[in-house]
Structure formats: C-alpha cells, structure tokens
Write a protein that holds these residues in place. Structure first.
Motif, short mmCIF file in Angstrom:
data_model
loop_
_atom_site.label_atom_id
_atom_site.label_comp_id
_atom_site.label_asym_id
_atom_site.label_seq_id
_atom_site.Cartn_x
_atom_site.Cartn_y
_atom_site.Cartn_z
N ASP A 95 1.28 -1.75 0.11
CA ASP A 95 0.20 -0.41 -0.34
C ASP A 95 1.14 1.40 -0.08
O ASP A 95 1.48 1.28 1.24
CB ASP A 95 -0.96 -0.13 1.57
CG ASP A 95 -1.77 0.82 1.10
OD1 ASP A 95 -2.36 2.17 -0.01
OD2 ASP A 95 -3.04 1.07 1.72
N ASN A 96 0.74 2.08 -1.78
CA ASN A 96 1.92 2.84 -1.05
C ASN A 96 1.80 4.04 -0.90
O ASN A 96 1.94 4.91 -1.71
CB ASN A 96 2.71 2.27 -2.73
CG ASN A 96 2.23 2.53 -3.92
OD1 ASN A 96 0.38 2.18 -3.29
ND2 ASN A 96 2.82 2.37 -5.09
N SER A 97 0.34 4.23 -0.66
CA SER A 97 -0.86 5.65 -1.34
C SER A 97 -0.24 6.43 0.49
O SER A 97 -0.01 5.81 1.09
CB SER A 97 -2.59 5.44 -1.18
OG SER A 97 -2.58 4.53 0.09
N PRO A 98 -0.05 7.82 0.11
CA PRO A 98 0.20 8.41 1.61
C PRO A 98 -0.88 8.28 2.79
O PRO A 98 -0.25 8.05 3.80
CB PRO A 98 -0.08 10.34 1.04
CG PRO A 98 0.75 9.94 -0.53
CD PRO A 98 -0.30 8.58 -1.11
N GLU A 99 -2.09 7.78 2.23
CA GLU A 99 -3.48 8.01 3.54
C GLU A 99 -3.16 7.00 3.62
O GLU A 99 -3.28 6.78 5.34
CB GLU A 99 -4.42 8.04 2.63
CG GLU A 99 -4.58 9.76 2.20
CD GLU A 99 -6.38 9.99 2.23
OE1 GLU A 99 -7.35 8.73 2.49
OE2 GLU A 99 -6.59 10.89 1.22
N SER A 100 -2.11 6.01 3.32
CA SER A 100 -1.68 4.51 4.29
C SER A 100 -1.29 4.97 5.75
O SER A 100 -1.06 3.56 6.04
CB SER A 100 -1.01 3.33 3.72
OG SER A 100 0.35 3.60 3.72
N LEU A 101 -0.32 5.96 5.96
CA LEU A 101 -0.35 6.14 7.46
C LEU A 101 -1.18 7.29 8.57
O LEU A 101 -1.10 7.02 9.38
CB LEU A 101 1.04 7.77 6.81
CG LEU A 101 2.36 6.97 6.02
CD1 LEU A 101 2.82 8.02 5.97
CD2 LEU A 101 3.33 6.36 6.48
#
Length: 743
Positions: free
Chosen positions: A30-36
């Motif tokens: 999951d390489n999306s910023p929102e995965s943080l």
C-alpha cells in the motif's frame, strides 16, 4: 529436543516455514500517503464523507508545458483531457478543454463549452480574454504567463495508483507535444512502489553480504556464515508470511523490515555459535558442545529475544497503521529468529560433522586484549564512568524538547525525484499542490453565508502560501455576472435559488455537485496551498481555521476542516504522542522481562542503563542537529531497545562468574573480557546490516540508517562501560548474594 530428535525439529521448521510461506502470496503493498493515516481519524472520516457527497478522490495534477494560447495547443489539450478521462479508475477530469462559459442571452442563461468544436486564432483570443477574467480558471487551469495548462485528475482512492499514474502519463504523452509534469498522490505512490521494489532486494543483499563477512571474520568457516543467515531467512518467511495471512498491506516504512529482522535476528545465532566453537576448541564432543552452547547461552539469548520483541511489539500501540503493522511483524520475525537459533541451529549442528579447522572465538587476539584492558580499567574508574554517563544523559535531555515532527510527504524524496520536481513546479506555477478543505454546513441559499464564504476566500488568498480557493460562492458570482453584467451575489434567498435553478436548467447539474450538495445545506470550500514543512503548514492551517471561524462561523451551523494537508498534520501529532507511549512501554517491558528471568528487580533496572543512555542520546542528537521525527525515525527508539541485547550477555556472564565464587571485581573484568568480543562482532554485524539502508531512495530511511549507526555503537559502548560500572556498584556479591544463587 533439538539434541535428541534433530530430524523432528528440522521437519517441524520445514512444515511451519511452508505454512507461513504460503501466506506470502497474500502480501500486498500500500503505497498511498493515506496509508499512514489512522482510518478512524475524525479528519479522515470527514474527508471520506466529503468525497462521497461531492465526488472526486485522490488528486493528480498534470502541468502541460508549452504555449497554451494557440489553436493547436488547445486541440491537444482537448485530446489529452478525453484520453485521461477514459483511463479506468479516473473519476473526474478538469481542464480548459471541458470548462464552461456562461453568458446571458435575451434574458436566458446560456451555458456552453468554453472550447468550440473548431478553433481559430479569433476563437483563442476570445477564450483567453474570458479565462483571464474568470476567478475559477485564471491561475488554476492555466498559468498567468500562458506557458502551462493544468489537467486536474481525481481518481478512485481504491485504485492501483501505480497503474493509474503510468496510464495517465502515457495518455498525456501521446496527446501533448511538450513536457508533462505529474504531481499528486498517484505520481508519489507510483514512485514509492518503484523505489521499494528496487530498494528491498538491493538493501537485503547488501546487508547479507556485510553481516556474512563479519561472521566469516569471527568464525572463519562457511557454517559460521550460513547458519545465522538460515535463521534470519526462516524469520523473514515467517514474519512476511504472517503479514500475508493477516491481510496486512506493507508501505514505505515496511521496506526496512527485512533488514531489521536480518540485523537483529542474526545476533542470536552468533552467541550460540560463539559458545559452540569455544567448547569444541576446548576438547568437548560435538554433542556436548551443542548442549553446553544452548544451556549456557540460552538464558541470555532468551532475554535478548524478549527485549527485542518487547521493543518492537510496543510499536503495535501506535495509531499509525504502517508503524503498527511493522512493529507486529518485526517482533514476530525476531522471535522466530530466536526459535530458529535455539532449536533449528542446534539440530543442524548435532547432525553435521566437526569442521576440519576449529577456531576458538574466545581465543586471545587484539580484540580480546583490548577487552581485558578495558575490564581492568573499569575497576578503578567505575564511579567516574557513572558520573560521565549521568552528565551525558543530562546534556541529551536538554536537547530532546527541540525535536520537531515532520510529515511533509515531499520531504521523503530526494530533490532529483521526478514527483518532487513536478510538485515544486506546480507550487511555483499554479500556487499549490496540496489542499485544505472546509466543510460548511448551513443554508447555502442565504446571501449572508455565501458572502462570508467569498470574503473568507479573499482573505486566505492574500497569504503567500495559498494559490487559489474555490467554492459555490464563486460559481454563483459568475452566474450573477453572466445574468447582470456585474460581479456580485443576489440580495435575497429567492434570488440565489433562482440563479441556481437557471444553471441547473441550462447547464450540467454535476458542475455544481462538486461544490454543494443537492439540498444546498453543505458546501465544500477548497483552498489550494503550497507544499510546506510541517511546522509552517501547521501555522498556515491554524490561520485558515481561525479565519473560517471568524468570517464564516457566525453565518453557518458548522465549519470543519479536512484535506490531505490536515490529515498529515494530524498524523504528525499522533507520531509525537505515540513515540513517548511506545518507548516508555518498551523500557518497562524490557526491565520486567530481565528482572523476571534474572530473578532480581535491581538487575532488571541495571540492565536498561545502556538502553536509557542510548535512547536519550538518539533523541538528544535529533534535537541538537534539527533531525525531524518522521515515520521512519519514529522507529529508532524501539529498535534501539531491540539491538540492546549486548547488556544481557554481559550480565549473564557476570552472574555466572559470581556463581563460580569470583569476586565482583573479577566477575566484571571477566565478563567484559569474555563477552566483549561477542559484543564487538554483534555490533559490527547489526551496524553493518543497518548501513545497507543508506542506499534507500527515501530520505527518512537514509536518516534512520545514520541514526542506527550511532545507536549500535552507543549501545555497545555503554554495555561495555556504564553497565559493568553499574553492576559493580549496585549488584555486588556481598550486597545481592541471592541474585547469584537464583540466576
């Protein structure tokens, strides 16, 4: 069991490894910023609700470079817009090519395409004049100098971002003759995934090479290299396989997981092999050597594994999904490495023949002589060492409050990275690539509320960090101008309702849906902002929120703030909070396990002296040199506790020497002399493994690697100096005789 039934143990590990290995197929990235971002964060829930209400999703902004105001360029822009809209996963595309023109025609509102079907120079001149006077188009869809056209693409957040970025880029390249610059979530996500795919195997191979070289220098045998690597291979398969079975999605931070397990887990086998070869060189049989190695090092390795596991498992308390999953999988991997070193390695050693050449790892050499000298020096310098340690601790505590958190996603990438360069270009040309979204609840047909929204936009657009703002107030002002010839708002609720109805009858109602819900009770105000460091961004968001409350608040029932920028700032606050919680929990767990297994609370507390000094040093240096706390450096404290197993082996040897009847001074000197060499090579192996992360494509992970270099060195230094000094003062034979007996 490993000695009596080696084949059963080996068979059991094969079955378990196959079972966990099957889970690797379910492992996803999951390489999306929102995965943080925690899924239950209020700002995240509000953003999800806004997307459901107003449409749209993750945004990618393409800046098409070239002279825009020509018929050929606008035709290419039309083709590019259509090509991007056809990409699977794209929800909405906005550009000059599908923008609308509003005009009054004999008392009726005429809404038509900004670009006619055919274009000539006269058409282009008219379009340019209209756009340059339109607040929603000028500076937002075309740059002020006419050298860049913007294509704003909103995509499904659940789509494959790497594929989307590739297909959007290909569609634009095929239809636009000039350079194309892609900024936004799909571009960043695609870059992250490509970087992870390149970094993980390269870093893993480099770490294996460095650690293997250290083990070869220590043991001078192939099995001394291969057996530690076998244990960490088992640990990696188990950890990553577990992640697959649990449905975890690995992100950018997870790219360091293999190196962490490799570096920390390999140290367990080092201590077992160290004792095995020592006993073998002393004349013991192979079976006796394996028995003595597992019995004499078992306690130290167990405590080390529990300490490492506790430090990493404490990260599971984090609110950040990536850090939470990293902590669980890393802790499980370390414990798997412990099981492999305690059961699988002894089983293999029992079955293998004795090596032709046996080299005693505790043989006298330059390192051993240095350790003997260090042990002798500590006897007379114990108080001075402890005073120096306290002074160091005090100095570092002064700098810790200076640490700042940083979650600006742009800072994660080197300056040469294409998405970073594109983002900086978009910031410069269009005034911003990030956004702050206001959700305004109230009567949107009330001119007072619409006027307040417009005044708010004018206020925030005066800030140098803000590019533009857009809302339903701008649309109605354009409607009013088209109908009356002058910018403004109707002076009654009925007038607003009438103009909205005219647009819905003449144009596409979906054009209004991105600004206002169907009931006209909830509006979305989008403020376009530049990418800034977290501190500066927090100041800007605070000002925007204060302006919204002061200007819009009195006329609305509620005003709430969300957007990608707000999510990252909320994540920053969580990182700071979680850091203290996980670090404190890890230290308490380590002290508890050590005290429980070594049967003394004093020993348990003394055992964390090197950890406290090292962790204080880490964060003190971060505050001193302005190193930010981000999603990578937030792991540094917990991993420091994980690599702090040097202390346990010093303590176990110290207590073992006391059991033999030696004095405290003799026990301290002998523990440094005998265990010091293993500590030295363990530090080399772990430090070397982490140095492989210096070649990461992510700036925070490079910083993490540098800090781990200090961590490993400092932990070894404090374990060989401050710890023996503390043992001599607080765990003397005449003071704590029961410790000797119980341990």
């Amino acid at each position: 069991m490993a000695i009596r039934h080696p084949w059963r143990v080996i068979g059991l590990f094969l079955v378990l490894s196959a079972a966990f290995g099957a889970g690797l197929r379910g492992l996803e990235l999951d390489n999306s910023p929102e995965s943080l971002v925690p899924p239950d964060l209020p700002a995240k829930l509000l953003l999800d609700q806004a997307r459901e209400t107003f449409g749209g999703g993750e945004m990618e902004l393409a800046a098409l470079e070239g002279e825009v105001w020509t018929p050929a360029a606008l035709e290419q822009l039309r083709a590019a817009t259509d090509a991007v809209a056809a990409v699977e996963g794209v929800q909405r595309v906005t550009s000059l090519a599908n923008a609308k023109r509003m005009e009054e025609d004999d008392g009726f509102l005429l809404v038509e395409d900004l670009l006619p079907e055919t274009l000539d120079e006269a058409d282009v001149a008219g379009i340019r004049a209209y756009v340059e006077g339109h607040p929603l188009y000028a500076g937002r869809l075309v740059s002020a100098d006419g050298r860049y056209a913007a294509v704003i693409v909103e995509v499904d957040p659940a789509a494959d971002m790497k594929r989307l970025n590739h297909e959007i880029g290909a569609a634009l390249a095929a239809t636009w003759d000039g350079p194309v610059h892609l900024a936004g979530t799909p571009a960043l996500s695609g870059y992250i995934l490509d970087t992870m795919a390149r970094d993980i195997p390269r870093q893993l191979l480099l770490a294996i090479g460095i650690i293997g070289l250290v083990f070869f220098v220590n043991f001078r045998s192939q099995r001394g290299v291969l057996l530690p690597l076998l244990t960490v291979l088992v640990a990696l398969v188990w950890a990553l396989g577990l992640g697959g079975w649990l449905g975890f999605k690995l992100g950018m931070i997870s790219s360091i997981l293999p190196v962490v397990v490799l570096a920390v887990g390999s140290s367990f086998t080092l201590h077992v092999l160290n004792r095995f070869y020592h006993e073998l060189a002393a004349g013991a049989s192979r079976r006796e050597s394996v028995l003595l190695a597992t019995r004499e090092t078992g306690l130290g390795v167990l405590v080390s594994a529990l300490a490492a596991g506790a430090g990493l498992a404490a990260l599971f308390t984090s609110s950040i999904p990536q850090i939470k999953s990293f902590g669980l999988l890393a802790a499980f991997g370390v414990l798997a490495a412990f099981l492999a070193s305690s059961l699988l390695v002894p089983s293999i050693l029992v079955l293998l023949k004795n090596p032709r050449r046996i080299m005693d790892p505790e043989r006298p050499d330059a390192i051993s002589r240095a350790m003997r000298g260090l042990g002798g020096w500590l006897l007379g310098a114990r108080k001075g060492v402890l005073v120096a340690a306290l002074l160091f601790l005090g100095a570092m505590l002064v700098f810790i409050p200076r640490i700042q958190a940083e979650t600006s996603f742009l800072s994660y990438f080197p300056k040469s990275a294409a998405p970073r360069q594109a983002t900086e270009l978009v910031d410069r040309v269009f005034g911003g690539s990030d956004n702050v979204i206001l959700i305004v609840d109230g009567d949107l047909k009330d001119p007072a509320l619409l006027g307040a929204i417009y005044r708010f936009e004018q206020k925030v657009q005066a800030y140098p960090e803000v590019g533009s703002a857009a809302s339903i107030a701008d649309v109605i002002r354009e409607l009013h101008k088209a109908l009356t010839g002058a910018y403004g708002l109707p002076d009654s609720r009925e007038g607003v309702a009438q103009e909205i109805l005219l647009y819905q009858m003449s144009g596409d109602p979906e054009d209004l849906a991105q600004f206002m819900d169907e009931a006209a009770t909830t509006a979305q105000v989008t403020v376009q902002v530049r990418s800034l460091p977290s501190g500066a961004m927090q100041d800007l968001v605070d000002r925007i929120q204060a302006d919204a409350e002061a200007i819009i608040g009195p006329h609305a029932s509620a005003v709430n703030t969300t957007g990608s920028t707000v999510l990252m700032l909320e994540t920053m606050r969580l990182i700071l909070h979680d850091q203290y919680v996980s670090l404190g929990l890890a230290l308490v767990l380590v002290a508890f396990f050590n005290a429980w297994l070594l049967r003394s609370w004093i020993v348990g507390l003394v055992s964390i002296v090197p950890l406290v000094l090292t962790v204080s040093g880490q964060f003190g240096l971060m505050g001193l040199f302005g190193i930010p706390l981000d999603t990578a450096t937030a792991l540094i404290g917990a991993i420091a506790i994980g690599v702090g197993d040097y202390s346990v082996h010093i303590i176990v040897r110290y207590l073992e020497e006391l059991r033999k009847g030696r004095s405290s001074a003799e026990a301290a000197r002998e523990s440094v002399y005998v265990s010091g060499r293993a500590v030295f090579f363990t530090a080399l192996a772990i430090g070397g493994g982490f140095m492989a992360l210096l070649f990461s494509g992510f700036a925070p992970i490079q910083t993490f690697a540098k800090l781990m270099g200090f961590t490993v060195s400092a932990t070894a230094l404090f374990a060989l100096t401050a710890l023996p000094a503390a043992l001599l003062v607080f765990v003397r034979k005449d003071r704590k005789h029961e410790v000797v007996q119980d341990a």
